[in-house]
Scaffold this motif. Structure first.
Motif, PDB file in Angstrom:
ATOM      1  N   ARG A   1       0.779  -1.315   0.041  1.00 42.85           N
ATOM      2  CA  ARG A   1      -0.079  -0.002  -0.044  1.00 42.85           C
ATOM      3  C   ARG A   1       0.860   1.244  -0.006  1.00 42.85           C
ATOM      4  NH1 ARG A   1      -5.416  -1.040   1.522  1.00 42.85           N
ATOM      5  NH2 ARG A   1      -5.775  -3.268   2.225  1.00 42.85           N
ATOM      6  N   THR A   2       0.452   2.221  -0.567  1.00 44.58           N
ATOM      7  CA  THR A   2       1.092   3.386  -0.833  1.00 44.58           C
ATOM      8  C   THR A   2       0.837   4.645   0.286  1.00 44.58           C
ATOM      9  OG1 THR A   2      -0.449   4.264  -2.408  1.00 44.58           O
ATOM     10  CG2 THR A   2       1.713   3.103  -3.161  1.00 44.58           C
ATOM     11  N   GLY A   3      -0.400   4.326   0.812  1.00 41.81           N
ATOM     12  CA  GLY A   3      -1.097   5.477   1.763  1.00 41.81           C
ATOM     13  C   GLY A   3      -1.065   5.234   3.153  1.00 41.81           C
ATOM     14  N   SER A   4      -0.310   4.161   3.548  1.00 40.03           N
ATOM     15  CA  SER A   4      -0.414   3.838   4.998  1.00 40.03           C
ATOM     16  C   SER A   4      -0.099   5.053   6.007  1.00 40.03           C
ATOM     17  CB  SER A   4       0.022   2.807   5.124  1.00 40.03           C
ATOM     18  OG  SER A   4       1.513   2.566   5.028  1.00 40.03           O
ATOM     19  N   GLY A   5      -1.025   5.176   7.189  1.00 43.67           N
ATOM     20  CA  GLY A   5      -0.165   6.172   8.387  1.00 43.67           C
ATOM     21  C   GLY A   5      -0.354   7.281   7.838  1.00 43.67           C
ATOM     22  N   ARG A   6      -1.242   7.937   6.809  1.00 43.57           N
ATOM     23  CA  ARG A   6      -1.453   9.386   6.913  1.00 43.57           C
ATOM     24  C   ARG A   6      -2.209   9.889   7.981  1.00 43.57           C
ATOM     25  NH1 ARG A   6      -3.203   8.858   0.662  1.00 43.57           N
ATOM     26  NH2 ARG A   6      -0.958   8.619  -0.313  1.00 43.57           N
ATOM     27  N   LEU A   7      -3.494   9.274   8.357  1.00 39.20           N
ATOM     28  CA  LEU A   7      -4.246   9.827   9.363  1.00 39.20           C
ATOM     29  C   LEU A   7      -3.476   9.948  10.650  1.00 39.20           C
ATOM     30  CD1 LEU A   7      -7.010  10.515  10.092  1.00 39.20           C
ATOM     31  CD2 LEU A   7      -7.737   8.224  10.545  1.00 39.20           C
ATOM     32  N   VAL A   8      -2.721   8.691  11.132  1.00 42.78           N
ATOM     33  CA  VAL A   8      -1.909   9.028  12.289  1.00 42.78           C
ATOM     34  C   VAL A   8      -1.076  10.180  12.244  1.00 42.78           C
ATOM     35  CG1 VAL A   8      -0.430   7.582  13.789  1.00 42.78           C
ATOM     36  CG2 VAL A   8      -2.211   6.538  12.610  1.00 42.78           C
ATOM     37  N   ARG A   9      -0.342  10.488  11.309  1.00 47.74           N
ATOM     38  CA  ARG A   9       0.661  11.686  11.033  1.00 47.74           C
ATOM     39  C   ARG A   9      -0.090  12.839  11.179  1.00 47.74           C
ATOM     40  NH1 ARG A   9       3.962  10.528   6.027  1.00 47.74           N
ATOM     41  NH2 ARG A   9       2.025   9.257   5.268  1.00 47.74           N
ATOM     42  N   ALA A  10      -1.206  12.881  10.414  1.00 50.37           N
ATOM     43  CA  ALA A  10      -2.100  13.908  10.597  1.00 50.37           C
ATOM     44  C   ALA A  10      -2.386  14.454  11.964  1.00 50.37           C
ATOM     45  CB  ALA A  10      -3.235  14.049   9.508  1.00 50.37           C
ATOM     46  N   LEU A  11      -2.964  13.498  12.692  1.00 54.05           N
ATOM     47  CA  LEU A  11      -3.254  13.709  14.080  1.00 54.05           C
ATOM     48  C   LEU A  11      -2.061  13.972  15.022  1.00 54.05           C
ATOM     49  CD1 LEU A  11      -5.832  10.856  14.627  1.00 54.05           C
ATOM     50  CD2 LEU A  11      -6.475  13.048  14.421  1.00 54.05           C
ATOM     51  N   LEU A  12      -0.954  13.508  14.928  1.00 52.74           N
ATOM     52  CA  LEU A  12       0.207  13.908  15.689  1.00 52.74           C
ATOM     53  C   LEU A  12       0.508  15.249  15.218  1.00 52.74           C
ATOM     54  CD1 LEU A  12       2.412  10.734  15.240  1.00 52.74           C
ATOM     55  CD2 LEU A  12       1.090  11.763  16.995  1.00 52.74           C
ATOM     56  N   LEU A  13       0.509  15.714  13.957  1.00 54.84           N
ATOM     57  CA  LEU A  13       0.844  17.168  13.803  1.00 54.84           C
ATOM     58  C   LEU A  13      -0.119  18.362  14.303  1.00 54.84           C
ATOM     59  CD1 LEU A  13       1.875  17.044   9.826  1.00 54.84           C
ATOM     60  CD2 LEU A  13       3.095  17.016  11.737  1.00 54.84           C
ATOM     61  N   VAL A  14      -1.526  17.887  14.258  1.00 53.58           N
ATOM     62  CA  VAL A  14      -2.469  18.720  15.036  1.00 53.58           C
ATOM     63  C   VAL A  14      -1.972  18.768  16.683  1.00 53.58           C
ATOM     64  CG1 VAL A  14      -4.994  18.924  15.545  1.00 53.58           C
ATOM     65  CG2 VAL A  14      -4.369  18.263  13.448  1.00 53.58           C
ATOM     66  N   VAL A  15      -1.620  17.461  17.233  1.00 52.67           N
ATOM     67  CA  VAL A  15      -1.291  17.582  18.553  1.00 52.67           C
ATOM     68  C   VAL A  15      -0.241  18.491  18.636  1.00 52.67           C
ATOM     69  CG1 VAL A  15      -0.477  16.065  20.430  1.00 52.67           C
ATOM     70  CG2 VAL A  15      -2.238  15.183  18.896  1.00 52.67           C
ATOM     71  N   ALA A  16       0.722  18.522  18.003  1.00 53.46           N
ATOM     72  CA  ALA A  16       1.934  19.186  18.164  1.00 53.46           C
ATOM     73  C   ALA A  16       1.525  20.632  17.987  1.00 53.46           C
ATOM     74  CB  ALA A  16       3.102  18.811  17.085  1.00 53.46           C
ATOM     75  N   ALA A  17       0.815  20.983  17.000  1.00 52.24           N
ATOM     76  CA  ALA A  17       0.393  22.340  16.940  1.00 52.24           C
ATOM     77  C   ALA A  17      -0.494  23.063  17.845  1.00 52.24           C
ATOM     78  CB  ALA A  17      -0.475  22.538  15.538  1.00 52.24           C
ATOM     79  N   LEU A  18      -1.103  22.362  18.828  1.00 56.21           N
ATOM     80  CA  LEU A  18      -1.820  22.848  19.787  1.00 56.21           C
ATOM     81  C   LEU A  18      -0.951  23.550  20.715  1.00 56.21           C
ATOM     82  CD1 LEU A  18      -4.792  20.186  20.209  1.00 56.21           C
ATOM     83  CD2 LEU A  18      -4.858  22.546  19.167  1.00 56.21           C
ATOM     84  N   PRO A  19      -0.010  22.901  21.562  1.00 53.96           N
ATOM     85  CA  PRO A  19       0.862  23.843  22.572  1.00 53.96           C
ATOM     86  C   PRO A  19       1.657  24.813  21.746  1.00 53.96           C
ATOM     87  CG  PRO A  19       1.759  21.621  21.952  1.00 53.96           C
ATOM     88  CD  PRO A  19       0.479  21.538  21.446  1.00 53.96           C
ATOM     89  N   ALA A  20       2.161  24.792  20.640  1.00 47.79           N
ATOM     90  CA  ALA A  20       2.834  25.778  19.747  1.00 47.79           C
ATOM     91  C   ALA A  20       1.863  27.035  19.556  1.00 47.79           C
ATOM     92  CB  ALA A  20       3.332  25.335  18.255  1.00 47.79           C
TER      93      ALA A  20
END
Length: 451
Positions: free
Chosen positions: A353-372
């Motif tokens: 598969r070529t598109g695995s893990g996108r949803l998890v990475r997107a959620l991690l970026l949102v979590v990192a953006a909140l404290p910033a």
């Protein structure tokens, strides 16, 4: 290119030479003092004096004399610390030292084991080494390509001469030395920030919680403004005195860790509410009564914490990538070659598969953006409060804006990943799952998703 490199080295030594001449001897003396033996001593004389350091600078020095024993003989010394500079322009630390070493008191001195007649009451400061080593680190970053090329030429010479194992001559998947160098520097930088700006203040806060409260008198408390490189800079002049065990002590410490992001508006408000002549509460160390603080709360500074976390994260990612390449290279032979290319030896079909893990990475970026985002809004809020009062807070403006830009970039990356998550993914079915050289292989592809 060779002449450019020679010129850069000459320029570096021209810049570091005067600095090494001024700070080098004191730094070497300070390093030597940490090999000296701690020895009990008795203070004979202790008084403050002023001496001219230059035509326009006057230092406050502590004139001391102490007696100690070494090798069965009695010695006497008059040196307070190592190095040529015995005093400082700040009077308060010298007053605290005079309180710590009164005449007749028992203390601990540090004796040179090679020359027992040489001793000091305090070891020298090692911070001067930072100014001496920083230019060398800067040169290493500038000339890292030359250094890596030199290292690679040595390795190629060892390969040609047959002085290294045969397994080390395979260049496939060889870890990039740049990843290891910059990963190590980033990790060291992050750990240094985290230790000095977060770990040490946290340890001091845990110790200060047991300090004794005492009433003190504010002698001076004002904030002066001056023009700096990036705008207005503020200097806080604080001095208060208190009595403990029938002795009067003076201190100039307000908070445990004032930090680089301390809001100017909070500093001005506190100074306005505590003018000279005000009596307030201080907290002193009963074991060392010359140590005191007015505000013992632990107020974390998000700026050094974020810089330290960024350094640790970046260093860990770079070193992990280098380590993964080293693992793959170590197993690059026989059957493990199939594991490297297809993810595992498999005689049946394998779906990639070529598109695995996108949803998890997107959620991690949102979590990192909140404290910033929260940190940026807080810093800019403090900056706007300072502007409304007619002052400027350059540090919180810069770091607050940078934190919001970082949060916006993280959210933008998360949005792009979510959009790609909604698109159909390409799936490849390979039979056999681990093809062999010269053997047949069948590949089928399909799209999965709502489209």
């Amino acid at each position: 290119m060779q002449w450019k490199r020679i010129i850069s080295w000459i320029a570096l030594f021209a810049a570091v030479g005067p600095m090494g001449y001024l700070l080098g001897p004191d730094f070497v003396a300070a390093v030597r003092s940490y090999t000296w033996r701690a020895t009990p001593c008795r203070i004979l004389e202790s008084s403050l004096a002023e001496e001219a350091y230059s035509r326009s600078v006057t230092h406050v020095v502590l004139r001391v004399a102490f007696e100690y024993s070494a090798g069965g003989q009695r010695y006497r010394s008059r040196r307070f610390t190592t190095g040529s500079r015995q005093g400082t322009t700040d009077r308060v630390p010298m007053e605290q030292a005079a309180t710590q070493y009164p005449p007749g008191a028992a203390a601990t001195c540090f004796v040179n084991p090679r020359d027992p007649s040489e001793a000091v009451l305090r070891r020298g400061e090692l911070w001067g080494g930072i100014f001496l080593l920083a230019p060398l680190l800067l040169l290493g970053l500038i000339e890292h390509e030359f250094l890596i090329g030199w290292w690679e030429s040595r390795r190629q010479g060892a390969v040609a001469s047959g002085h290294i194992p045969l397994s080390e001559t395979n260049d496939a998947l060889r870890p990039d030395l740049r990843l290891q160098v910059f990963g190590g520097l980033s990790l060291f930088w992050g750990l240094a920030f985290g230790t000095f700006c977060v770990g040490i203040p946290l340890g001091r806060w845990m110790a200060v919680r047991t300090w004794e409260p005492v009433t003190c008198l504010i002698v001076r408390n004002d904030v002066t403004q001056r023009t700096g490189v990036h705008g207005p800079d503020y200097d806080h002049h604080l001095l208060y005195e208190y009595a403990w065990l029938e002795r009067v002590h003076r201190s100039d410490t307000w908070q445990l860790h004032p930090g680089i992001g301390r809001p100017v508006v909070d500093l001005l408000t506190w100074a306005g509410n505590h003018p000279a002549g005000t009596r307030t509460q201080a907290y002193i160390n009963p074991a060392r009564p010359w140590e005191a603080v007015l505000d013992r709360r632990f107020v974390p500074d998000w700026i050094p914490g974020a810089l330290g976390l960024a350094g640790i994260t970046g260093g860990w990612l770079l070193l992990s990538r280098a380590r993964a390449g080293r693992r793959e290279r170590a197993g690059l032979s026989g059957e493990s070659l199939e594991s490297v290319t297809m993810g595992g030896a498999c005689a049946g079909s394998r779906i990639l598969r070529t598109g695995s893990g996108r949803l998890v990475r997107a959620l991690l970026l949102v979590v990192a953006a909140l404290p910033a985002m929260a940190a940026g809004i807080w810093s800019l809020g403090k900056s706007f409060e300072a502007l409304r009062s007619g002052n400027g807070d350059v540090m919180n403006t810069l770091y607050g804006g940078g934190a919001l830009v970082l949060a916006a970039w993280l959210l933008q990356r998360s949005y792009r990943l979510l959009r790609r998550q909604a698109a159909p993914d390409l799936m490849l079915e390979v039979t056999p799952g681990s093809p062999r050289v010269g053997g047949p292989v069948q590949i089928r592809w399909s799209l999965s998703g709502r489209t």
